[in-house]
Design a protein around this motif. Structure first.
Motif, PDB file in Angstrom:
ATOM      1  N   GLY A   1      -5.817  -6.160  10.742  1.00  0.00           N
ATOM      2  CA  GLY A   1      -4.569  -7.003  10.851  1.00  0.00           C
ATOM      3  C   GLY A   1      -3.476  -5.956  10.848  1.00  0.00           C
ATOM      4  N   TYR A   2      -3.553  -4.890  10.268  1.00  0.00           N
ATOM      5  CA  TYR A   2      -2.468  -3.922  10.023  1.00  0.00           C
ATOM      6  C   TYR A   2      -3.158  -2.306  10.131  1.00  0.00           C
ATOM      7  N   SER A   3      -2.216  -1.560  11.072  1.00  0.00           N
ATOM      8  CA  SER A   3      -2.818  -0.150  10.951  1.00  0.00           C
ATOM      9  C   SER A   3      -1.752   0.828  10.638  1.00  0.00           C
ATOM     10  N   GLU A   4      -1.787   1.994  10.335  1.00  0.00           N
ATOM     11  CA  GLU A   4      -0.960   3.180  10.440  1.00  0.00           C
ATOM     12  C   GLU A   4      -1.933   4.353  10.909  1.00  0.00           C
ATOM     13  N   LEU A   5      -1.886   4.661  12.216  1.00  0.00           N
ATOM     14  CA  LEU A   5      -2.601   5.530  13.219  1.00  0.00           C
ATOM     15  C   LEU A   5      -1.827   6.769  13.667  1.00  0.00           C
ATOM     16  N   ALA A   6      -0.785   7.090  13.419  1.00  0.00           N
ATOM     17  CA  ALA A   6       0.083   8.323  13.740  1.00  0.00           C
ATOM     18  C   ALA A   6      -0.681   9.533  13.154  1.00  0.00           C
ATOM     19  N   ALA A   7      -0.554  10.429  14.034  1.00  0.00           N
ATOM     20  CA  ALA A   7      -1.531  11.751  13.625  1.00  0.00           C
ATOM     21  C   ALA A   7      -0.658  12.581  12.643  1.00  0.00           C
ATOM     22  N   THR A   8       0.502  12.641  12.793  1.00  0.00           N
ATOM     23  CA  THR A   8       1.613  13.297  11.661  1.00  0.00           C
ATOM     24  C   THR A   8       2.128  11.988  11.107  1.00  0.00           C
ATOM     25  N   ASN A   9       2.138  11.938   9.579  1.00  0.00           N
ATOM     26  CA  ASN A   9       2.654  10.799   8.924  1.00  0.00           C
ATOM     27  C   ASN A   9       2.936  11.152   7.650  1.00  0.00           C
ATOM     28  N   PRO A  10       4.376  10.873   7.036  1.00  0.00           N
ATOM     29  CA  PRO A  10       4.675  11.319   5.958  1.00  0.00           C
ATOM     30  C   PRO A  10       4.096  10.401   4.868  1.00  0.00           C
ATOM     31  N   VAL A  11       4.473  10.923   3.304  1.00  0.00           N
ATOM     32  CA  VAL A  11       3.956  10.112   2.365  1.00  0.00           C
ATOM     33  C   VAL A  11       4.810   8.616   2.666  1.00  0.00           C
ATOM     34  N   GLY A  12       4.055   7.583   2.278  1.00  0.00           N
ATOM     35  CA  GLY A  12       4.538   6.458   2.518  1.00  0.00           C
ATOM     36  C   GLY A  12       4.000   5.238   1.540  1.00  0.00           C
ATOM     37  N   ARG A  13       4.960   4.406   1.535  1.00  0.00           N
ATOM     38  CA  ARG A  13       4.757   2.920   0.678  1.00  0.00           C
ATOM     39  C   ARG A  13       5.120   1.866   1.512  1.00  0.00           C
ATOM     40  N   ARG A  14       4.390   0.828   1.684  1.00  0.00           N
ATOM     41  CA  ARG A  14       4.922  -0.466   2.401  1.00  0.00           C
ATOM     42  C   ARG A  14       4.249  -1.584   2.117  1.00  0.00           C
ATOM     43  N   ARG A  15       4.760  -2.827   2.336  1.00  0.00           N
ATOM     44  CA  ARG A  15       4.355  -3.985   2.218  1.00  0.00           C
ATOM     45  C   ARG A  15       3.932  -4.693   3.490  1.00  0.00           C
TER      46      ARG A  15
ATOM     47  N   VAL B   1       0.653  -1.176   0.194  1.00  0.00           N
ATOM     48  CA  VAL B   1       0.003   0.016   0.029  1.00  0.00           C
ATOM     49  C   VAL B   1       0.769   1.374  -0.140  1.00  0.00           C
ATOM     50  N   SER B   2       0.287   2.365  -0.638  1.00  0.00           N
ATOM     51  CA  SER B   2       0.927   3.530  -0.382  1.00  0.00           C
ATOM     52  C   SER B   2       0.116   4.650  -0.059  1.00  0.00           C
ATOM     53  N   TRP B   3       0.559   5.664   0.801  1.00  0.00           N
ATOM     54  CA  TRP B   3      -0.508   6.777   1.071  1.00  0.00           C
ATOM     55  C   TRP B   3      -0.082   7.912   1.121  1.00  0.00           C
ATOM     56  N   THR B   4      -0.856   8.803   1.193  1.00  0.00           N
ATOM     57  CA  THR B   4      -0.620  10.531   1.144  1.00  0.00           C
ATOM     58  C   THR B   4      -0.235  10.865   2.616  1.00  0.00           C
ATOM     59  N   ALA B   5       0.200  12.235   2.711  1.00  0.00           N
ATOM     60  CA  ALA B   5       0.910  12.609   4.158  1.00  0.00           C
ATOM     61  C   ALA B   5      -0.301  12.592   5.159  1.00  0.00           C
ATOM     62  N   ASN B   6      -0.038  12.317   6.210  1.00  0.00           N
ATOM     63  CA  ASN B   6      -1.046  12.296   7.378  1.00  0.00           C
ATOM     64  C   ASN B   6      -2.103  11.415   7.205  1.00  0.00           C
ATOM     65  N   SER B   7      -1.893  10.151   6.482  1.00  0.00           N
ATOM     66  CA  SER B   7      -3.171   9.363   6.400  1.00  0.00           C
ATOM     67  C   SER B   7      -3.291   8.356   7.620  1.00  0.00           C
ATOM     68  N   GLN B   8      -4.274   8.210   8.064  1.00  0.00           N
ATOM     69  CA  GLN B   8      -4.564   7.202   9.015  1.00  0.00           C
ATOM     70  C   GLN B   8      -5.561   6.117   8.431  1.00  0.00           C
ATOM     71  N   PHE B   9      -5.217   4.878   8.695  1.00  0.00           N
ATOM     72  CA  PHE B   9      -5.861   3.812   7.905  1.00  0.00           C
ATOM     73  C   PHE B   9      -5.710   2.116   8.766  1.00  0.00           C
ATOM     74  N   ASP B  10      -6.777   1.452   8.483  1.00  0.00           N
ATOM     75  CA  ASP B  10      -6.491   0.023   9.023  1.00  0.00           C
ATOM     76  C   ASP B  10      -6.690  -0.836   7.903  1.00  0.00           C
ATOM     77  N   LEU B  11      -5.973  -2.053   7.797  1.00  0.00           N
ATOM     78  CA  LEU B  11      -6.070  -3.338   6.447  1.00  0.00           C
ATOM     79  C   LEU B  11      -6.653  -4.307   7.476  1.00  0.00           C
ATOM     80  N   GLY B  12      -7.373  -5.006   6.751  1.00  0.00           N
ATOM     81  CA  GLY B  12      -7.883  -6.233   7.310  1.00  0.00           C
ATOM     82  C   GLY B  12      -8.652  -7.103   6.533  1.00  0.00           C
TER      83      GLY B  12
END
Length: 398
Positions: A336-350, A310-321
């Motif tokens: 199963g997986y979450s990105e929940l930080a309030a400030t979050n740079p652009v990212g891409r991750r498996r 997955v890839s996301w825009t800055a400051n994105s917060q999300f859950d995968l399941g």
């Protein structure tokens, strides 16, 4: 006997009399008598008579016969000839045990002496039985039909009184192998040699009895198990057929499959709710009823391992399941997986995570589990670049 004395004899149905001599001193009258035994009795049977000390008789136990000479009678047992001894001047007759003689006339020419004889049948034979001898118009007789009633069948014998046939009588009890052979004799067939089938050993004798044949030899239950043998052994005997049986064999099946879901790189904006990314992109774990056995229940387990790039825009917060549906029911999401930080740079991750579903199924029961890719975006936008699901299935009979 003086001159002018005349003598004649008269036969009867049971005695033949013979007269010889002329009554003179040199050649006296000689009268002899012979019992007539019918050579062909009326019934066509064989003549079986015997004579005893009290007359002619035949008993069931034995047949006796004897003629005893009395006063005035000579008897030759070798020929059966009976002769009377006459006085020169007078005549008398004497009965024997088996013949009654009767004298009539006075010896004159006009009234000559006449001697007749009749066979004596003993009314009370020595052994107490009934006398079976009979007298007929042609003489005395005894036939087979008269004596067959004196015989009866005992254990192991059969007797036909009408024909006089005596035969062996095998038992009709079940299991009796005694029979009559082709030659009419009693036959006990040779027993077939015992043949043992699978799982048996021995010859079936006292020295080598028939027994089960364990492939690994003998071993006590307690050598391996501490529980009660009667309660936990699985070997049984069918009361209807007598066959030994054990429960159906256990079966275990395992499979792993990997799926690349063609999602088309969807961009998922913030909605704050959990959604299924694509309802046609799912991994499935299925157990069809009676696939492994039609007797036992099955323990079924499905593990879905998701690999999401997955890839996301800055400051994105999300859950995968994964949204999991059982037997076509609703599909609640298991995160199963979450990105929940309030400030979050652009990212891409498996990101990798897994969910599982297990059930114990009764016999003849199927089970279907589906896992759908799911996401919940709180802020920002998340793009699904790739989604791969590894599915691990395990089924084991109970």
């Amino acid at each position: 006997m003086g001159e002018g004395t005349a003598l004649r004899v008269t036969d009867t149905a049971t005695v033949d009399l013979t007269l010889s001599g002329d009554g003179s001193t040199g050649t006296p009258y000689d009268v002899s008598a012979t019992v007539r035994v019918d050579p062909a009795p009326p019934g066509g049977g064989d003549q079986l008579l015997q004579a005893g000390s009290d007359g002619l008789f035949l008993e069931c136990e034995q047949v006796r016969g004897c003629l005893v000479a009395g006063d005035g009678i000579e008897y030759d047992p070798a020929t059966g000839e009976i002769a009377a001894t006459l006085s020169p001047t007078e005549l008398e007759v004497s009965d024997s045990a088996t013949v009654d003689l009767t004298l009539s006339g006075d010896g004159s020419a006009g009234t000559p002496y006449s001697i007749t004889g009749a066979v004596v049948l003993d009314p009370t034979p020595p052994q107490g039985g009934g006398n079976l001898i009979q007298a007929g118009a042609d003489g005395i007789f005894l036939e087979c039909a008269d004596v067959r009633g004196c015989v009866s069948a005992g254990d192991g014998a059969a007797y036909d009184e009408a024909t006089g046939v005596i035969s062996a009588r095998p038992s009709t009890d079940a299991g009796n192998s005694l029979s009559l052979g082709t030659d009419g004799g009693l036959l006990v067939p040779t027993a077939d040699q015992l043949t043992v089938g699978c799982g048996l050993q021995g010859e079936g004798t006292a020295a080598d009895p028939l027994a089960v044949f364990p492939i690994a030899g003998e071993r006590a239950w307690t050598a391996d198990w501490s529980c009660d043998a009667a309660a936990h052994s699985t070997l049984r005997c069918d009361p209807g057929s007598g066959a030994l049986w054990t429960p159906p064999e256990h079966t275990t099946s395992m499979v792993t499959a990997q799926q690349l879901h063609p999602l088309g790189n969807p961009a998922m904006p913030a909605t704050g709710t959990t959604v299924i990314i694509n309802s046609t992109a799912f991994a499935e774990g299925r157990y069809d009823a009676d696939t492994m056995t039609s007797c036992r229940g099955v323990a079924f387990s499905a593990v879905f391992e998701a690999h999401a790039e997955v890839s996301w825009t800055a400051n994105s917060q999300f859950d995968l399941g994964l949204a999991v549906s059982v037997n076509g029911g609703t599909a609640p999401v298991r995160l199963g997986y979450s990105e929940l930080a309030a400030t979050n740079p652009v990212g891409r991750r498996r990101a990798s995570f897994s969910v599982s579903q297990a059930a114990v199924l009764a016999p003849h029961t199927g089970y279907v589990v589906r896992a759908y890719p799911a996401i919940r975006v709180f802020t920002g936008t998340v793009t699904i670049n790739q989604w791969i699901t590894d599915t691990h299935l395990i089924a084991s009979t109970r």
